[in-house]
Every structure is written in structure tokens, then in C-alpha cells.
Design a protein around this motif. Structure first.
Motif, mmCIF file in Angstrom:
data_model
loop_
_atom_site.group_PDB
_atom_site.id
_atom_site.type_symbol
_atom_site.label_atom_id
_atom_site.label_comp_id
_atom_site.label_asym_id
_atom_site.label_seq_id
_atom_site.Cartn_x
_atom_site.Cartn_y
_atom_site.Cartn_z
ATOM 1 N N ARG A 136 -1.987 -0.682 4.326
ATOM 2 C CA ARG A 136 -2.998 -0.317 3.340
ATOM 3 C C ARG A 136 -2.447 -0.208 1.922
ATOM 4 N NH1 ARG A 136 -4.551 6.102 3.640
ATOM 5 N NH2 ARG A 136 -2.433 6.924 3.496
ATOM 6 N N ASP A 156 -8.330 -0.747 -1.187
ATOM 7 C CA ASP A 156 -8.725 -1.671 -0.113
ATOM 8 C C ASP A 156 -10.180 -1.438 0.297
ATOM 9 O OD1 ASP A 156 -6.489 -3.242 0.243
ATOM 10 O OD2 ASP A 156 -5.537 -1.881 1.666
ATOM 11 N N LEU A 214 -11.676 1.385 2.514
ATOM 12 C CA LEU A 214 -10.894 1.588 3.728
ATOM 13 C C LEU A 214 -10.583 3.069 3.917
ATOM 14 C CD1 LEU A 214 -9.330 0.304 6.113
ATOM 15 C CD2 LEU A 214 -7.343 0.155 4.600
ATOM 16 N N SER A 215 -10.305 3.788 2.827
ATOM 17 C CA SER A 215 -9.996 5.220 2.932
ATOM 18 C C SER A 215 -11.156 6.002 3.523
ATOM 19 C CB SER A 215 -9.637 5.779 1.552
ATOM 20 O OG SER A 215 -10.696 5.569 0.637
ATOM 21 N N LYS A 271 -2.535 6.405 9.284
ATOM 22 C CA LYS A 271 -3.244 5.558 8.326
ATOM 23 C C LYS A 271 -2.338 4.499 7.696
ATOM 24 C CE LYS A 271 -6.726 9.047 7.234
ATOM 25 N NZ LYS A 271 -7.328 9.926 6.206
ATOM 26 N N LEU A 309 -3.417 -4.632 8.604
ATOM 27 C CA LEU A 309 -4.629 -5.224 8.036
ATOM 28 C C LEU A 309 -4.453 -6.738 8.002
ATOM 29 C CD1 LEU A 309 -5.008 -2.765 5.019
ATOM 30 C CD2 LEU A 309 -6.056 -2.571 7.296
ATOM 31 N N VAL A 369 -9.383 -4.754 10.438
ATOM 32 C CA VAL A 369 -8.573 -3.542 10.425
ATOM 33 C C VAL A 369 -8.074 -3.416 11.858
ATOM 34 C CG1 VAL A 369 -8.509 -1.066 9.976
ATOM 35 C CG2 VAL A 369 -10.022 -2.531 8.627
#
Length: 442
Positions: free
Chosen positions: A370, A374, A387-388, A401, A406, A417
Motif C-alpha cells: 500500500r 491508494d 484503500l484505507s 495492512k 496489491l 487487493v
């Protein structure tokens, strides 16, 4: 006559070594190690002698070296000698002279053991050394393992004189007129161990004249208690610690049910090098907000909702990996991604497998971890999502995380993902002619 039968019985009962083994004896030249060498000689065991010159006592160090060399020649056994700059090592590594000497000698003994194939390394600790170690541990603070002091065998190190006390050794050396050299530093109370030997133990012996026998019995009980504790801890470790990514997790409700709580949690976390003080902080913070972190010198523990998540430190990966076509690529954290093509294949709904419209792929594909900003379009949605935010919604543990691969198309768009959700834009549809099947494995 030396107590050879008692010595061989002790070796047999404690399973210190086999009669045919070649044992390396650490001999300083003092009473204890000289008696140990004599017992090995009279028992007919196969042994060699190693001596360390720490260059701490000027002429006395040279005297000791010459004495031990002559002893080995007299016994007609192989002799190993090393000189150490102990003070220099102590200053460089910012440790005490005693700790420096200990580390230097045991590292060298292990080098000799591996180089010459010695089965064991014998050191001449006796019952009084065990007493001093227990008292020293108690003064400095210790768990149950510190209560049993010195064990007869630990790894390749053996202690064949633990059946004798200091007084018994003195008597045997005097009765048999055994030559030895005296280390003058043993008479100084500057060192903590010497202070206990010279000033504390004599007073304890006034209270209990059978001090050595009492401590020997206590040490045996403590060792057995630790063995029982470790059986419980091993069972709890198997039941409670669950593998999660590159680390492990522990349910908070399981921690709350442990009794005695602090002892068992400390033993469970000791593997990850968390100290007693940090364990206290963890237990006091079980109901704090998610994200609270604690550290050992090797691991991080995070309170994450209903779990404690433990993962190794310095586990991050900025490296980029590429897929140029059908095949497999190895990535960070022991992960692998495989790509194969098929005309059509039934979608199985497995999180570690993604089915993608092959005609939409632009090679080479990029696999990375990540980055800030993203975004992707989760399968089933019609708009982009950070994405977070996706990780939060999916309750992805904080330590994991940074370890989710990815899969990125050649145009910069996120395809998958990995292990969680693929992108809506690349799903297999009615017009798909060729399917790209990606599989993630550890």
C-alpha cells in the motif's frame, strides 16, 4: 580416594553425556576445574582441556595459562588456548568486564565444540555457585526460572560438579594434594557474586548449617515447578495463540480468563521478548482504544478491537514485483502469486483467488504494497473507495495492512487487493473470452 563412583553416578542420573563422548573441559586452574579434570581422568572419560587468558591480572594470568597447559600435558590430553582483550571488548560493547568475559569464553567454547566435534562443554560449577546464582537472581528480580539457579545441563553446557559443595571440593583438593592456582579476584567483594559468597552466605549458614543440602532440595523443587508451568504454558500457547499473517493473535477474552493472569500472560509473551513491566502495561490497557501499541526489542503488540496482535518489528516491504505473463512470482513476507489463463472457469468465491478478464490486462503487471492515496473500485460497487477506508470496513488488523499485496494493471489501476477483494472494473463478464486466474499463497 576421589569420589569417582559418585561422579559417574551423577553423570548417569543427569544424563550429562555418553561414556564414549569426547567432552571439552573449561579449566581455569582453580580448585573446582582442576578437581573436575582429575575426576574425568580417573573415570576414564575422553576429554580435552580449554583455557581462556582474559589478560586481566597481568603476571597472574600468565601463571594460570602455564599451569593449565602443564596440567593438560601431564594428563596427555589435547589443549586449547585463547587470549582475549577483555577490557577492550567490554568498552566496545558497553558491558561489564564480567559480562564481557562470560560472552567471550562461551562463544569460543562453542566454536571449539563445532570445529572439533565435542559432544559437550563441561564447566566446574558446584552447589555453592547454584546458591549464589539463586540469591543474585532474587536480589535483581526473577521469575520461576531464576529460582532453580544453575541446571546440570542446558544445551551443550554441562555441570558435572553440582553434586559437590564448596567445602567438599576444598576438602578433596587438600586431602589428595591436588595442585591448583588461586584467582586473587575471587577474594574481592567488588563484584556482586563475590559479595554474596563472602558476606551473605556465611550469615545464612549460621542460620542453617545444612545450607547447601537445603538449597539443593529447593532448587530441585523449583526446577520441577518450572517444568510443570511450562507444560501449562505450552498447552495454552497451542490453544490460544493463532497464526495471523506473519504474526499471531490472542483474544482479549481469553486473556481475561487466564488464572493466574499475569504469570501466564508473561510466559506466553516471553517468547516475543516482552518484559514483565511491559506485560503489566498491556494488562492495564486491555480495554483501551484500538491501536494502542507496545514494543519489545523484536516485536510489536497492538490492541486491535477484541484481539492482541503480535508481529515482528521491521516487517515492511517497499519492493515492487512484476508479472510478465503466465507463471509465479515470489514477494515479501513469504508470499507468492501465480497467474494462469483459461477459456472459462467457474468462480469459486475463494478469497485467495481472483478471476479477471484477461483482455483488460496490460503487462507487465505490478505487485506492490500500500501507498498513501491508494483507491480501487471494490467488486459490487460503482465508485472508487480509498484503500484505507476499505481496510477499516474489513477490520484488517493494523499490522497486516502493510502486508497485503496489491495487484496493479499496466495503466496504474488496481486489479486486486490480494486475498480480500478484486476490482469491479476487471471482473469476468458475459463478453469475457479469456480468464486470467490469480492465486495468492504463503
Amino acid at each position: 580416594m576421589l569420589p569417582v563412583q559418585q561422579f559417574t553416578n551423577h553423570v548417569l542420573q543427569q544424563q550429562l553425556f555418553e561414556a564414549s563422548d569426547h567432552v571439552l573441559l573449561a579449566v581455569s586452574g582453580g580448585k573446582d576445574s582442576v578437581l573436575m579434570a582429575q575426576l574425568f581422568k580417573q573415570a576414564g572419560f575422553n576429554f580435552s582441556i580449554a583455557h581462556c587468558n582474559f589478560n586481566l591480572r597481568a603476571d597472574e594470568s600468565q601463571r594460570d595459562e602455564l599451569f593449565v597447559k602443564m596440567l593438560a600435558e601431564e594428563m596427555q590430553v589435547p589443549f586449547h588456548l585463547v587470549h582475549f582483550d577483555t577490557k577492550g571488548f567490554s568498552q566496545t560493547h558497553k558491558i561489564s568486564t564480567q559480562m564481557a568475559a562470560r560472552q567471550l569464553r562461551y562463544d569460543w567454547f562453542e566454536e571449539l565444540r563445532q570445529a572439533y566435534g565435542y559432544a559437550r562443554i563441561a564447566v566446574a560449577h558446584h552447589q555453592n555457585d547454584a546458591i549464589e546464582t539463586v540469591l543474585l537472581n532474587l536480589v535483581r528480580g526473577t521469575g520461576i526460572s531464576g529460582m532453580h539457579g544453575i541446571l546440570p545441563k542446558r544445551g551443550h553446557i554441562i555441570r558435572p560438579l553440582l553434586f559437590l559443595s564448596r567445602q567438599e571440593i576444598d576438602q578433596l583438593v587438600d586431602e589428595h594434594h591436588l595442585a591448583y592456582v588461586e584467582d586473587s579476584s575471587n577474594l574481592s567483594s567488588k563484584y556482586a557474586r563475590n559479595k554474596i559468597r563472602l558476606e551473605v552466605v556465611p550469615h545464612l549458614r549460621e542460620i542453617n548449617p545444612n545450607l547447601e543440602e537445603t538449597f539443593a532440595e529447593n532448587i530441585t523443587r523449583f526446577a520441577e515447578t518450572e517444568e510443570l508451568l511450562q507444560q501449562v504454558v505450552t498447552q495454552n500457547r497451542k490453544q490460544l495463540l493463532k497464526e495471523e499473517g506473519t504474526g499471531v493473535s490472542l483474544l482479549i477474552k481469553e486473556v481475561l480468563n487466564l488464572k493466574p493472569q499475569k504469570l501466564l500472560v508473561f510466559e506466553l509473551l516471553k517468547t516475543f521478548h516482552f518484559t514483565s513491566a511491559v506485560v503489566d502495561e498491556i494488562l492495564a490497557s486491555l480495554h483501551k482504544q484500538s491501536g494502542t501499541s507496545f514494543y519489545s526489542n523484536s516485536h510489536q503488540l497492538i490492541i486491535d478491537r477484541e484481539k492482541l496482535l503480535i508481529s515482528p518489528l521491521n516487517q515492511s516491504c517497499d519492493e515492487i514485483f512484476y508479472l510478465h505473463g503466465e507463471g509465479e512470482v515470489s514477494m515479501g513476507f513469504g508470499q507468492h502469486m501465480k497467474l494462469k489463463f483459461a477459456e472459462r472457469e467457474a468462480f469459486k468465491g475463494e478469497k485467495n483467488i481472483a478471476h479477471v478478464d484477461a483482455d483488460l490486462l496490460i503487462f507487465p503487471l505490478v505487485i506492490r504494497y500500500r501507498q498513501d492515496g491508494d483507491k480501487f473500485m471494490p467488486l459490487g460497487m460503482k465508485s472508487l473507495k480509498k484503500l484505507s477506508n476499505f481496510f477499516v470496513d474489513e477490520k484488517v488488523p493494523l499490522p497486516q495492512k502493510a502486508k497485503v499485496p496489491l495487484l496493479i494493471n499496466g495503466n496504474g489501476e488496481m486489479i486486486w487487493v490480494a486475498g480480500l477483494r478484486q476490482d469491479e472494473r476487471y471482473k469476468v463478464g458475459a463478453t469475457t473470452k479469456k480468464v486470467a486466474i490469480f492465486e495468492l499463497s504463503n
